[in-house]
Design an enzyme around this catalytic site. Sequence first.
Site, PDB file in Angstrom:
ATOM      1  N   LYS A   1      41.574  30.622  40.193  1.00  0.00           N
ATOM      2  CA  LYS A   1      40.869  31.687  40.919  1.00  0.00           C
ATOM      3  C   LYS A   1      39.499  31.906  40.289  1.00  0.00           C
ATOM      4  O   LYS A   1      39.381  31.959  39.059  1.00  0.00           O
ATOM      5  CB  LYS A   1      41.694  32.975  40.845  1.00  0.00           C
ATOM      6  CG  LYS A   1      41.042  34.213  41.438  1.00  0.00           C
ATOM      7  CD  LYS A   1      42.042  35.355  41.524  1.00  0.00           C
ATOM      8  CE  LYS A   1      41.420  36.634  42.021  1.00  0.00           C
ATOM      9  NZ  LYS A   1      40.678  37.349  40.978  1.00  0.00           N
TER      10      LYS A   1
ATOM     11  N   TYR B   1      44.767  35.208  32.190  1.00  0.00           N
ATOM     12  CA  TYR B   1      43.433  34.870  31.695  1.00  0.00           C
ATOM     13  C   TYR B   1      43.632  33.943  30.502  1.00  0.00           C
ATOM     14  O   TYR B   1      44.722  33.881  29.923  1.00  0.00           O
ATOM     15  CB  TYR B   1      42.692  36.132  31.245  1.00  0.00           C
ATOM     16  CG  TYR B   1      42.292  37.054  32.375  1.00  0.00           C
ATOM     17  CD1 TYR B   1      41.343  36.671  33.309  1.00  0.00           C
ATOM     18  CD2 TYR B   1      42.851  38.322  32.489  1.00  0.00           C
ATOM     19  CE1 TYR B   1      40.963  37.528  34.337  1.00  0.00           C
ATOM     20  CE2 TYR B   1      42.473  39.184  33.514  1.00  0.00           C
ATOM     21  CZ  TYR B   1      41.524  38.771  34.431  1.00  0.00           C
ATOM     22  OH  TYR B   1      41.146  39.619  35.439  1.00  0.00           O
TER      23      TYR B   1
ATOM     24  N   SER C   1      48.550  40.949  37.980  1.00  0.00           N
ATOM     25  CA  SER C   1      47.598  40.765  36.884  1.00  0.00           C
ATOM     26  C   SER C   1      48.287  40.841  35.524  1.00  0.00           C
ATOM     27  O   SER C   1      49.214  41.623  35.328  1.00  0.00           O
ATOM     28  CB  SER C   1      46.529  41.853  36.965  1.00  0.00           C
ATOM     29  OG  SER C   1      45.775  41.884  35.775  1.00  0.00           O
TER      30      SER C   1
ATOM     31  N   THR D   1      42.835  32.971  36.359  1.00  0.00           N
ATOM     32  CA  THR D   1      41.529  33.520  36.756  1.00  0.00           C
ATOM     33  C   THR D   1      40.521  33.124  35.693  1.00  0.00           C
ATOM     34  O   THR D   1      40.645  33.504  34.526  1.00  0.00           O
ATOM     35  CB  THR D   1      41.603  35.051  36.895  1.00  0.00           C
ATOM     36  OG1 THR D   1      42.582  35.351  37.882  1.00  0.00           O
ATOM     37  CG2 THR D   1      40.268  35.631  37.321  1.00  0.00           C
TER      38      THR D   1
ATOM     39  N   HIS E   1      35.351  37.532  41.768  1.00  0.00           N
ATOM     40  CA  HIS E   1      36.004  38.675  41.133  1.00  0.00           C
ATOM     41  C   HIS E   1      35.599  39.993  41.819  1.00  0.00           C
ATOM     42  O   HIS E   1      35.462  41.032  41.189  1.00  0.00           O
ATOM     43  CB  HIS E   1      35.664  38.720  39.646  1.00  0.00           C
ATOM     44  CG  HIS E   1      36.834  39.079  38.767  1.00  0.00           C
ATOM     45  ND1 HIS E   1      37.495  38.173  37.974  1.00  0.00           N
ATOM     46  CD2 HIS E   1      37.457  40.265  38.551  1.00  0.00           C
ATOM     47  CE1 HIS E   1      38.468  38.787  37.320  1.00  0.00           C
ATOM     48  NE2 HIS E   1      38.471  40.054  37.649  1.00  0.00           N
TER      49      HIS E   1
HETATM   50  C1  LIG Z   1      39.517  47.260  39.949  1.00  0.00           C
HETATM   51  C2  LIG Z   1      39.727  45.785  39.997  1.00  0.00           C
HETATM   52  C3  LIG Z   1      40.479  45.142  39.011  1.00  0.00           C
HETATM   53  C4  LIG Z   1      40.669  43.763  39.071  1.00  0.00           C
HETATM   54  N1  LIG Z   1      41.441  43.136  38.123  1.00  0.00           N
HETATM   55  C5  LIG Z   1      41.685  41.809  38.231  1.00  0.00           C
HETATM   56  C6  LIG Z   1      42.579  41.157  37.338  1.00  0.00           C
HETATM   57  O1  LIG Z   1      43.144  41.762  36.439  1.00  0.00           O
HETATM   58  N2  LIG Z   1      42.789  39.832  37.500  1.00  0.00           N
HETATM   59  C7  LIG Z   1      42.180  39.106  38.493  1.00  0.00           C
HETATM   60  O2  LIG Z   1      42.405  37.912  38.615  1.00  0.00           O
HETATM   61  N3  LIG Z   1      41.334  39.710  39.347  1.00  0.00           N
HETATM   62  C8  LIG Z   1      41.097  41.027  39.245  1.00  0.00           C
HETATM   63  N4  LIG Z   1      40.276  41.653  40.154  1.00  0.00           N
HETATM   64  C9  LIG Z   1      39.661  40.841  41.229  1.00  0.00           C
HETATM   65  C10 LIG Z   1      40.569  40.777  42.453  1.00  0.00           C
HETATM   66  O3  LIG Z   1      41.695  39.985  42.225  1.00  0.00           O
HETATM   67  C11 LIG Z   1      39.809  40.161  43.630  1.00  0.00           C
HETATM   68  O4  LIG Z   1      39.225  38.956  43.215  1.00  0.00           O
HETATM   69  C12 LIG Z   1      38.736  41.102  44.192  1.00  0.00           C
HETATM   70  O5  LIG Z   1      39.139  42.441  44.156  1.00  0.00           O
HETATM   71  C13 LIG Z   1      38.416  40.705  45.627  1.00  0.00           C
HETATM   72  O6  LIG Z   1      37.396  41.486  46.139  1.00  0.00           O
HETATM   73  P1  LIG Z   1      37.629  42.782  47.050  1.00  0.00           P
HETATM   74  O7  LIG Z   1      38.005  43.878  46.124  1.00  0.00           O
HETATM   75  O8  LIG Z   1      36.317  42.969  47.707  1.00  0.00           O
HETATM   76  O9  LIG Z   1      38.761  42.440  47.997  1.00  0.00           O
HETATM   77  C14 LIG Z   1      40.075  43.020  40.112  1.00  0.00           C
HETATM   78  C15 LIG Z   1      39.339  43.685  41.097  1.00  0.00           C
HETATM   79  C16 LIG Z   1      39.173  45.039  41.064  1.00  0.00           C
HETATM   80  C17 LIG Z   1      38.394  45.726  42.148  1.00  0.00           C
END
Ligand SMILES: Cc1cc2nc3c(=O)[nH]c(=O)nc-3n(C[C@H](O)[C@H](O)[C@H](O)COP(=O)(O)O)c2cc1C
Length: 396
Positions: free
Chosen positions: A254, A130, A108, A156, A278
């Site tokens: 994404k 982003y 990220s 994303t 997300h």
């Molecule tokens: C705490 C947290 C922080 C996240 N931060 C980002 C991020 O910085 N960039 C991004 O593309 N997705 C981010 N995501 C989304 C994850 O990449 C992913 O899409 C998501 O966690 C998938 O769902 P799951 O947690 O049920 O596996 C984040 C998810 C969580 C839970």
Amino acid sequence: MAGSWFETVAEAERRARRRLPRSVYGALVAGSEKGLTMADNLVAFGELGLAPHVAGQAEKRDQATTVMGQPVSLPVLLSPTGVQAVHPEAEVAVARAAAARGTAVGLSSFASKPIEEVVAANPKTFFQVYWSGTRERIAARLERARRAGAVGLIATLDWSFSNGRDWGSPRIPERLDLRTMLRFAPEVARRPRWLAAYLRTRSLPTLTVPNMAAPGEPAPTFFGAYGEWMQTPPPSWDDVAWLAEQWGGPFMVKGVMRLDDARRAADAGASAISVSNHGGNNLDGTPATIRALPAVAEAVGDRVEVLLDGGVRRGSDVVKALALGAKAVMIGRAYLWGLAANGQAGVENVLDLLRGGIDSALLGLGRASVNELTSGDVVVSEGFGRVLGRPGEPAP
Ligand SMILES: Cc1cc2nc3c(=O)[nH]c(=O)nc-3n(C[C@H](O)[C@H](O)[C@H](O)COP(=O)(O)O)c2cc1C
């Protein structure tokens, strides 16, 4: 560490909850508003059945595949998560675990470790951006990632700055100065193992995002970087095409849920998309990704690699997603719980559980390889799927 192995992701989450300060645990739960989407991501996998055979199964099963040009030993990648303060080794531990298990990792922009350290830990690193700041500033971030050796870019695009959680948002400080430390002292005091892990490395979480720094600038704070992003006008499809061109290599969009967006992402130069909401942290009320996957895969599956993320907690979830059209999945919370529970070994533990679960599902289904899975391997009840973005609907 003996006795630290866990047998399910659910157990890793229980341990994470016991180990992390309340605010850090809450930041991982993260689901927005009422949590409808976050819950549906999980519930929907449970609605799908499997159709096992009883004889004639393959003696050996193969899980290897490729994603964005990278060979991976199982169809599970680690999704980028911008999470602070879970573990002192943070994204470097995650990258090492992925490397040890032969898979790729997304880093990220809001991660706590610099891209150079993460690529050194795992050369199969995709950098995630982003649409934040000017084109010039974005191009500088891409250039840094390229120079560091990132082998793919993830854009994303599904964030809509929703705020407010019915369950109560965690308190996240801007930085850890003495005043903040005193304010958080009561919840940290109840989690001595978490604090001890940091003290052993003679550091405390910095809550900065080094990969968002312009060349020569110090790392901004998470909230500083978030502020820049909030003030940036959302990208157009021309901007997405510009990103693909600037990067000039494997490029994933994404956050795609609609089939019209999937087609536009392919037109803009994406080599992969992830069907993602997300993890339910974004626009609450968006359906589960596994419900949207079949229609999206059918619309663009021959043009781009289709991945899915959201709600994957066990190997059979991975198999269901592959059977319904994904080439691989990405996991978020599952590995974060593992990281919180037991650092790098905890992330490896999660990947091992998923590998074991995929293997037993393949065995039951009589498939010798993840590439052989088809929709006939899953039981899909009527009304399960959701088609988002039917042809003829006006584009924004
Ligand atoms: C705490 C947290 C922080 C996240 N931060 C980002 C991020 O910085 N960039 C991004 O593309 N997705 C981010 N995501 C989304 C994850 O990449 C992913 O899409 C998501 O966690 C998938 O769902 P799951 O947690 O049920 O596996 C984040 C998810 C969580 C839970």
